[in-house]
Design a protein around this motif. Structure first.
Motif, PDB file in Angstrom:
ATOM      1  N   LYS A 348       0.823  -1.209   0.000  1.00 55.37           N
ATOM      2  CA  LYS A 348       0.000   0.000   0.000  1.00 55.37           C
ATOM      3  C   LYS A 348       0.857   1.258   0.000  1.00 55.37           C
ATOM      4  CE  LYS A 348      -3.742  -2.386   2.421  1.00 55.37           C
ATOM      5  NZ  LYS A 348      -4.516  -2.506   3.674  1.00 55.37           N
ATOM      6  N   SER A 349       2.160   1.085  -0.079  1.00 50.84           N
ATOM      7  CA  SER A 349       3.070   2.237  -0.105  1.00 50.84           C
ATOM      8  C   SER A 349       2.950   2.969  -1.432  1.00 50.84           C
ATOM      9  CB  SER A 349       4.513   1.770   0.109  1.00 50.84           C
ATOM     10  OG  SER A 349       4.877   0.805  -0.860  1.00 50.84           O
ATOM     11  N   LYS A 350       3.117   4.286  -1.385  1.00 44.84           N
ATOM     12  CA  LYS A 350       2.893   5.113  -2.572  1.00 44.84           C
ATOM     13  C   LYS A 350       3.792   6.339  -2.524  1.00 44.84           C
ATOM     14  CE  LYS A 350      -0.874   7.552  -4.950  1.00 44.84           C
ATOM     15  NZ  LYS A 350      -2.333   7.837  -4.936  1.00 44.84           N
ATOM     16  N   ALA A 351       4.507   6.606  -3.596  1.00 44.45           N
ATOM     17  CA  ALA A 351       5.360   7.800  -3.698  1.00 44.45           C
ATOM     18  C   ALA A 351       5.803   7.952  -5.144  1.00 44.45           C
ATOM     19  CB  ALA A 351       6.577   7.699  -2.772  1.00 44.45           C
ATOM     20  N   GLU A 352       6.262   9.133  -5.514  1.00 43.29           N
ATOM     21  CA  GLU A 352       6.797   9.396  -6.851  1.00 43.29           C
ATOM     22  C   GLU A 352       8.223   9.921  -6.720  1.00 43.29           C
ATOM     23  OE1 GLU A 352       5.612   8.697  -9.724  1.00 43.29           O
ATOM     24  OE2 GLU A 352       3.507   8.245  -9.318  1.00 43.29           O
ATOM     25  N   ILE A 353       9.022   9.704  -7.759  1.00 41.34           N
ATOM     26  CA  ILE A 353      10.406  10.175  -7.708  1.00 41.34           C
ATOM     27  C   ILE A 353      10.639  11.386  -8.615  1.00 41.34           C
ATOM     28  CG2 ILE A 353      11.290   7.901  -7.114  1.00 41.34           C
ATOM     29  CD1 ILE A 353      12.263   7.622 -10.008  1.00 41.34           C
ATOM     30  N   ASP A 354       9.572  11.907  -9.235  1.00 40.69           N
ATOM     31  CA  ASP A 354       9.736  13.008 -10.186  1.00 40.69           C
ATOM     32  C   ASP A 354      10.411  14.228  -9.575  1.00 40.69           C
ATOM     33  OD1 ASP A 354       8.583  11.456 -12.097  1.00 40.69           O
ATOM     34  OD2 ASP A 354       6.597  12.363 -11.953  1.00 40.69           O
ATOM     35  N   ASP A 355      10.022  14.593  -8.348  1.00 42.08           N
ATOM     36  CA  ASP A 355      10.534  15.827  -7.735  1.00 42.08           C
ATOM     37  C   ASP A 355      11.505  15.573  -6.586  1.00 42.08           C
ATOM     38  OD1 ASP A 355       8.919  17.412  -9.452  1.00 42.08           O
ATOM     39  OD2 ASP A 355       7.187  17.035  -8.151  1.00 42.08           O
ATOM     40  N   THR A 356      12.003  14.364  -6.483  1.00 39.92           N
ATOM     41  CA  THR A 356      12.893  14.066  -5.364  1.00 39.92           C
ATOM     42  C   THR A 356      14.306  14.604  -5.601  1.00 39.92           C
ATOM     43  OG1 THR A 356      13.790  12.295  -3.985  1.00 39.92           O
ATOM     44  CG2 THR A 356      13.574  11.821  -6.315  1.00 39.92           C
ATOM     45  N   ASP A 357      14.968  14.975  -4.518  1.00 41.65           N
ATOM     46  CA  ASP A 357      16.372  15.386  -4.621  1.00 41.65           C
ATOM     47  C   ASP A 357      17.304  14.309  -4.071  1.00 41.65           C
ATOM     48  OD1 ASP A 357      15.507  15.703  -2.024  1.00 41.65           O
ATOM     49  OD2 ASP A 357      16.615  17.555  -1.658  1.00 41.65           O
ATOM     50  N   LEU A 358      16.720  13.254  -3.484  1.00 42.64           N
ATOM     51  CA  LEU A 358      17.529  12.147  -2.965  1.00 42.64           C
ATOM     52  C   LEU A 358      16.739  10.846  -3.069  1.00 42.64           C
ATOM     53  CD1 LEU A 358      19.998  10.963  -1.420  1.00 42.64           C
ATOM     54  CD2 LEU A 358      18.787  11.515   0.709  1.00 42.64           C
ATOM     55  N   ILE A 359      17.361   9.842  -3.657  1.00 44.80           N
ATOM     56  CA  ILE A 359      16.778   8.497  -3.724  1.00 44.80           C
ATOM     57  C   ILE A 359      17.636   7.567  -2.882  1.00 44.80           C
ATOM     58  CG2 ILE A 359      16.210   6.547  -5.224  1.00 44.80           C
ATOM     59  CD1 ILE A 359      15.889   8.561  -7.517  1.00 44.80           C
ATOM     60  N   ILE A 360      16.985   6.778  -2.039  1.00 42.42           N
ATOM     61  CA  ILE A 360      17.688   5.783  -1.231  1.00 42.42           C
ATOM     62  C   ILE A 360      17.153   4.410  -1.621  1.00 42.42           C
ATOM     63  CG2 ILE A 360      18.274   4.987   1.081  1.00 42.42           C
ATOM     64  CD1 ILE A 360      17.693   7.803   2.110  1.00 42.42           C
ATOM     65  N   VAL A 361      18.013   3.568  -2.152  1.00 36.16           N
ATOM     66  CA  VAL A 361      17.634   2.200  -2.532  1.00 36.16           C
ATOM     67  C   VAL A 361      18.046   1.266  -1.403  1.00 36.16           C
ATOM     68  CG1 VAL A 361      18.005   0.322  -4.169  1.00 36.16           C
ATOM     69  CG2 VAL A 361      17.855   2.673  -5.000  1.00 36.16           C
ATOM     70  N   VAL A 362      17.084   0.519  -0.872  1.00 40.87           N
ATOM     71  CA  VAL A 362      17.359  -0.332   0.284  1.00 40.87           C
ATOM     72  C   VAL A 362      17.044  -1.790  -0.020  1.00 40.87           C
ATOM     73  CG1 VAL A 362      16.821  -0.800   2.705  1.00 40.87           C
ATOM     74  CG2 VAL A 362      16.850   1.563   1.871  1.00 40.87           C
TER      75      VAL A 362
END
Length: 643
Positions: A348-362
């Motif tokens: 049920k998690s939801k988010a977009e990466i269009d406007d992000t300044d940091l991505i964390i891959v875990v």
């Protein structure tokens, strides 16, 4: 705050963010400057020289794609001088480009021909000198013909930009060409056959082999579909000719080329087994065809108290029908393949990466070369190229770590608490990554579902977090079936002694122990051999409806092909079974309300049935099919040459 610059283009005042090139600035004003080598979101290359513009105060025309817009600039895009210059450039290009446009399969969709026609250039005044050659590269997917190559460099840059780096410029001057290192075959050079190079090629130098001899591209019918093979659920454009899929492209959004792996682009050519077009009942070691009436009657006799397993590749509309079916028949033993790798809450998690300044891959395995979520890998690299920072937290060194600001390798759960939580660490890399995370304005965390709870506990419930599914509509299942399904039920369902009804294509490593197994699926593959009754089903191109993608957004897909005679949709079959047992189903028509992801975070200890090492097995199976297809084609070509 974002700085803006104001310039004038063809008398029109344009305001754009600082750092924008003149070509993009013109596009924002609705002014199209022709180009053959420009790739949006990549640095301008200036190879084709078609995008020449005049700027007041500059001595000579400059390429718009490599010139950064400045305050007060006055730009002209289509003066008599520029028209003459473009015609001359086109004249030179055609002097080394085959003149047989009328016989070219790309006629009607060729970028070079389109620009030449607008500039009234039909052929070269210098005549034609053949420089390149047809490349003898035995593979079933990509055709190469360097005679058509205009050295725009698009294929080289897209290949390098996504991290595969197979193609490069070789030679100098008129002998320059695009090839693999040492002119090796694609299969021997690390090529994944994703076809990104073909996607961006503006001419016929690179093309898809499956479409050769199947009409001109300009005659194809195109449909907006979705690849349902893995959790990436990539948007596609499916081209159909004479009721046959002949080509699949990534969808272009805002002039930005998307990505497809070899499975998404060329999967329609693979041998997945015989197509099931009629119900089939087991007879000894084989199957025999039966009528739909007999199949429905057989299921109706056994359906009471039976178990049901849903594939997370089903469309939302079919999942809603399955939900109504389960409620109407009061089925309690119902599960989905989501439980193999995730809790429903994580989906049920939801988010977009269009406007992000940091991505964390875990904890998520990403790989172009192994085709593990390669489209997500591509998107992350694109965001980094545009200025976002990347932190990788993993138990192994990932390919995408090459573009990361920090890569933290070790015990993932311990690293989560040190990076996102209150635990401190003396490790300089962890400390530096933590500082970057705390200073980020809009960080987004992308994780393997097993780590969802730990991340929420460490970073807080307001964290922008996406747990990545292994199947295309796992989030649709979680949204629609949240009040029906429960974590961990799948083990009891597949081991039930009652009848098991498997709806859709499920993982190859599931062990079924039920007394009677019904499967509805498109192909007679190895897994179908476990069934007692087989029902035909549509492929992804024969369905119309919607899914929820990995970022939690609704995505719709069109029906590209008609189903073969005798095939019924998943929903049609469920409704016919319900009718056969005289049960009324409450079918909701409000799709968007039913699939809205609105689940509140609830901690769960459930991490999925399969260990991490086995969660990519269904992707491995498709990848092996791609590699085997390439190898078999090479063997057949070699035998043909010998004979």
């Amino acid at each position: 705050m974002e700085h803006k610059v104001t310039l004038t283009i063809d008398g029109k005042e344009v305001c754009v963010p600082e750092g924008t090139n003149v070509l993009e600035a013109a596009r924002t004003a609705g002014i199209e400057i022709p180009t053959l080598c420009y790739l949006k979101d990549f640095l301008g290359f200036g190879a084709c020289r078609i995008c020449l513009v005049e700027i007041e105060g500059f001595r000579a025309p400059v390429t718009a794609c490599t010139t950064i817009a400045k305050d007060g600039m006055k730009v002209t895009t289509n003066s008599p001088r520029l028209q003459q210059e473009r015609k001359f450039v086109l004249d030179l290009i055609f002097s080394m480009h085959p003149p047989e446009c009328g016989r070219c399969p790309k006629l009607g969709v060729c970028d070079l021909r389109k620009i030449a026609s607008k500039n009234k250039v039909a052929k070269s005044s210098f005549g034609y000198t053949e420089i390149g050659h047809t490349v003898d590269d035995p593979n079933p997917f990509i055709y190469r013909d360097t005679r058509y190559c205009i050295l725009c460099g698009k294929c080289v840059r897209i290949c390098q930009g996504q991290g595969t780096s197979v193609l490069a410029f070789l030679g100098r001057g008129v002998k320059m060409t695009v090839s693999t290192p040492n002119n090796a075959l694609l299969k021997d050079s690390g090529c994944t056959f994703c076809g990104s190079c073909v996607e961006v090629c503006p001419v016929n130098a690179l093309s898809e082999k499956p479409k050769i001899g199947k009409g001109r591209e300009s005659k194809y019918k195109r449909f907006e579909c979705v690849c349902l093979e893995c959790g990436n659920a990539c948007d596609t454009i499916v081209s159909v000719y004479q009721n046959e899929v002949v080509k699949v492209n990534a969808k272009v959004k805002d002039d930005v080329h998307g990505y497809l792996c070899a499975v998404g682009r060329f999967g329609f050519t693979l041998d997945r087994g015989k197509r099931i077009t009629a119900p089939m009942k087991r007879k000894g070691l084989d199957f025999e065809e039966i009528t739909w009436d007999e199949a429905i009657s057989t299921i109706a006799e056994r359906i009471k108290g039976s178990s049901m397993l849903l594939s997370a590749k089903l469309l939302n509309e079919d999942i809603m029908t399955a939900k109504a079916f389960a409620k109407a028949l009061q089925l309690e033993d119902i599960a989905s393949t989501v439980e193999l790798y995730s809790s429903y809450n994580a989906m049920k998690s939801k988010a977009e990466i269009d406007d992000t300044d940091l991505i964390i891959v875990v904890g998520l395995s990403l790989s172009q070369k192994k085709r593990l979520f390669p489209a997500l890998d591509f998107d992350i690299r694109r965001k980094v190229r545009l200025g976002s920072k990347l932190i990788v937290v993993s138990g192994e060194d990932l390919e995408v770590s090459a573009v990361a600001e920090f890569k933290l390798i070790g015990d993932v759960r311990k690293l989560i608490n040190e990076l996102l939580g209150k635990e401190s660490s003396e490790d300089n890399s962890i400390a530096g990554a933590k500082k970057l995370y705390e200073s980020a304005k809009s960080p987004v965390i992308i994780c393997e579902p097993s780590y969802y709870d730990e991340i929420v506990c460490a970073a807080g419930e307001s964290t922008k977090l996406v747990a990545v599914p292994y199947e295309s509509n796992a989030k649709g299942v979680a949204a629609v079936m949240s009040d029906v399904l429960e974590d961990g039920k799948i083990k009891a369902v597949v081991e039930s002694s009652k009848m098991l009804y498997v709806v859709g294509e499920v993982w190859p490593n599931i062990e079924f122990k039920s007394d009677f197994i019904v499967m509805q699926k498109p192909y007679l593959d190895a897994q179908a051999d476990k069934a007692d009754l087989l029902l035909p089903a549509p492929t992804s191109w024969e369905m119309e409806g919607s899914i929820i993608n990995l970022f939690g957004s609704l995505t719709k897909l069109q029906k590209a092909l008609a189903m073969p005679e005798g095939v019924k949709t998943y929903s049609e079959v469920l409704q016919e079974i319900a009718k056969a047992v005289s049960v009324d189903m409450d079918l909701s028509k409000d799709i968007e309300a039913a699939i809205e992801i609105k689940g509140k975070y609830e901690k769960t200890d459930f991490k999925g049935i399969l260990p991490l090492s086995e969660r990519k097995l269904h992707m491995d199976a498709l990848n092996e099919l791609i590699d085997d297809t390439v190898e078999k084609f090479n063997v057949l070509e070699t035998k043909s040459e010998v004979s």
